[in-house]
Enzyme design. Structure first.
Site, short mmCIF file in Angstrom:
data_model
loop_
_atom_site.label_atom_id
_atom_site.label_comp_id
_atom_site.label_asym_id
_atom_site.label_seq_id
_atom_site.Cartn_x
_atom_site.Cartn_y
_atom_site.Cartn_z
N CYS A 44 -6.36 1.85 5.88
CA CYS A 44 -7.01 0.61 6.29
C CYS A 44 -6.42 0.16 7.63
CB CYS A 44 -6.80 -0.47 5.22
SG CYS A 44 -5.08 -1.04 5.09
N HIS A 102 0.85 -1.19 0.00
CA HIS A 102 0.00 0.00 0.00
C HIS A 102 0.88 1.24 0.00
CE1 HIS A 102 -3.93 -1.91 1.72
NE2 HIS A 102 -3.40 -2.63 0.75
N CYS A 150 -2.58 -0.57 7.45
CA CYS A 150 -1.77 0.64 7.41
C CYS A 150 -1.84 1.42 8.71
CB CYS A 150 -2.18 1.51 6.22
SG CYS A 150 -1.76 0.73 4.64
N GLU A 159 0.88 3.89 1.86
CA GLU A 159 1.34 4.31 3.18
C GLU A 159 2.56 3.51 3.62
OE1 GLU A 159 -1.78 3.43 2.23
OE2 GLU A 159 -3.23 4.06 3.73
#
Length: 160
Positions: free
Chosen positions: A91, A61, A94, A63
């Site tokens: 999410c 992801h 993260c 992040e």
């Protein structure tokens, strides 16, 4: 504690623009358009765009990529005094990484009603049993961030 987009600073708007540029790059690669930057003392020290498809990695992801780069830049897995700017609400995965990294502040654009872990589905940053709490600012350039996601998925469904 949340900060509305109306009270976002010029710096927040600027750094979110950097994250939006990374989200657009991710979309050009066929990834869900999410971008993130980590800022410390007025400088970007980490950048990331979504890449789980290309990397065959569910943890790739935006992040996570931005925090990994920031940690390498600082030579430390902890990132106190840093702000993470991301185009969509993090999410749970993260948010957990953000907590472990000790990020001081999270600024996100669009809310995520399906997987958001900053208040939309759960709020890990408000959980009193956890030992770190980042400040969260929601909705910074949220319409623009949301439009990127909507356009991407509309095109995927053949309506774009």
């Amino acid at each position: 504690m949340s900060l509305s987009a109306a009270t976002a600073s010029a710096a927040d708007e600027r750094w979110m623009g950097e994250a939006i540029a990374l989200a657009r790059e991710a979309a050009r690669r066929g990834e869900v358009p999410v971008g993130a930057v980590v800022v410390k003392d007025g400088s970007v020290i980490g950048r990331g765009g979504n890449a789980p498809i290309a990397a065959s990695d569910p943890t790739a992801h935006a992040e996570i990529a931005a925090m990994r780069e920031a940690a390498r830049a600082l030579g430390n897995y902890r990132l106190p005094g840093c702000t993470l700017y991301v185009t969509i609400e993090p999410c749970a995965m993260c948010a957990g990484a953000i907590l472990h990294a000790r990020i001081s502040r999270v600024v996100f654009g669009a809310s995520d009603p399906k997987t958001g872990a900053c208040g939309s589905v759960v709020d890990l940053f408000a959980e009193p049993r956890l030992n770190h709490h980042a400040t969260v600012a929601a909705g910074v350039r949220g319409d623009e961030c949301g439009a990127l996601l909507s356009a991407f998925f509309a095109e995927r469904r053949g309506r774009g």
